[in-house]
Design a protein around this motif. Structure first.
Motif, PDB file in Angstrom:
ATOM      1  N   ARG A   1      46.312  25.534  31.184  1.00 57.45           N
ATOM      2  CA  ARG A   1      45.076  24.878  31.590  1.00 57.45           C
ATOM      3  C   ARG A   1      44.157  25.766  32.406  1.00 57.45           C
ATOM      4  N   SER A   2      44.643  26.885  32.845  1.00 55.76           N
ATOM      5  CA  SER A   2      43.854  27.747  33.703  1.00 55.76           C
ATOM      6  C   SER A   2      43.595  29.084  33.009  1.00 55.76           C
ATOM      7  N   ASN A   3      42.345  29.502  33.022  1.00 55.37           N
ATOM      8  CA  ASN A   3      42.008  30.807  32.466  1.00 55.37           C
ATOM      9  C   ASN A   3      42.224  31.916  33.479  1.00 55.37           C
ATOM     10  N   GLU A   4      42.427  31.539  34.731  1.00 57.92           N
ATOM     11  CA  GLU A   4      42.584  32.517  35.795  1.00 57.92           C
ATOM     12  C   GLU A   4      44.001  33.090  35.791  1.00 57.92           C
ATOM     13  N   LYS A   5      44.105  34.400  35.975  1.00 56.34           N
ATOM     14  CA  LYS A   5      45.395  35.071  36.024  1.00 56.34           C
ATOM     15  C   LYS A   5      45.781  35.300  37.475  1.00 56.34           C
TER      16      LYS A   5
ATOM     17  N   PHE B   1      42.333  48.636  34.534  1.00 53.99           N
ATOM     18  CA  PHE B   1      43.062  47.500  35.094  1.00 53.99           C
ATOM     19  C   PHE B   1      42.098  46.577  35.807  1.00 53.99           C
ATOM     20  N   GLU B   2      42.471  45.328  35.873  1.00 56.62           N
ATOM     21  CA  GLU B   2      41.672  44.309  36.548  1.00 56.62           C
ATOM     22  C   GLU B   2      42.436  43.815  37.759  1.00 56.62           C
ATOM     23  N   LEU B   3      41.713  43.527  38.796  1.00 60.94           N
ATOM     24  CA  LEU B   3      42.330  42.876  39.944  1.00 60.94           C
ATOM     25  C   LEU B   3      42.403  41.388  39.659  1.00 60.94           C
ATOM     26  N   ALA B   4      43.469  40.759  40.067  1.00 60.48           N
ATOM     27  CA  ALA B   4      43.635  39.320  39.910  1.00 60.48           C
ATOM     28  C   ALA B   4      44.035  38.739  41.258  1.00 60.48           C
ATOM     29  N   ASN B   5      43.871  37.447  41.424  1.00 55.43           N
ATOM     30  CA  ASN B   5      44.251  36.783  42.663  1.00 55.43           C
ATOM     31  C   ASN B   5      45.771  36.792  42.810  1.00 55.43           C
ATOM     32  N   TYR B   6      46.210  36.776  44.052  1.00 51.98           N
ATOM     33  CA  TYR B   6      47.637  36.756  44.361  1.00 51.98           C
ATOM     34  C   TYR B   6      48.091  35.327  44.605  1.00 51.98           C
ATOM     35  N   TYR B   7      49.318  35.020  44.145  1.00 58.14           N
ATOM     36  CA  TYR B   7      49.870  33.681  44.357  1.00 58.14           C
ATOM     37  C   TYR B   7      51.386  33.768  44.279  1.00 58.14           C
TER      38      TYR B   7
END
Length: 132
Positions: free
Chosen positions: A22-26, A83-89
């Protein structure tokens, strides 16, 4: 570790995960070390590119959550990027025997260090033996 250690797995609690369908965010799962000491737990997490102000560390219902948006800090326009930066979780189940109110976190050079002490009731106590 011993079966009665602070980091013992507790399957009664479920850690919330992000629904990738459901989320496009990585999200990036930061590399973490957790050390158990006599005083409590020391967690270190590698979170480069995050700002101290945007870093979110919280505990609720026995679950520790670390999240942070990654910041693009390079000035100028990108000409080529591999490379792409993505949010941390990242989430962890932590025991109730820790004193969450006295937790302390530091963030220096992309490394988060979180110290969560044991609650007084969970610390081992020595009992003096009286002679006759």
């Amino acid at each position: 570790m011993a079966a009665n250690s602070l980091t013992e797995r507790n399957d009664e609690r479920s850690v919330q995960t992000r629904e990738e369908t459901r989320s496009n965010e990585k999200y990036i799962r930061p590399a973490v070390n957790i050390i158990e000491t006599e005083e409590g737990l020391v967690l270190t997490a590698d979170i480069p590119g995050a700002s101290k102000d945007a870093l979110d560390v919280n505990v609720g219902k026995g679950i520790l959550t670390i999240s942070a948006p990654a910041q693009h800090t390079m000035p100028g326009t990108s000409a080529y990027r591999e490379f792409e930066l993505a949010n941390y979780y990242r989430q962890f189940t932590i025991p109730e025997s820790l004193d969450h109110e006295k937790a302390h976190a530091d963030y220096v050079n992309g490394i988060l260090t979180l110290r969560i002490p044991k609650a007084e009731i969970a610390k081992p106590k020595r009992i003096a033996v009286q002679v006759g």
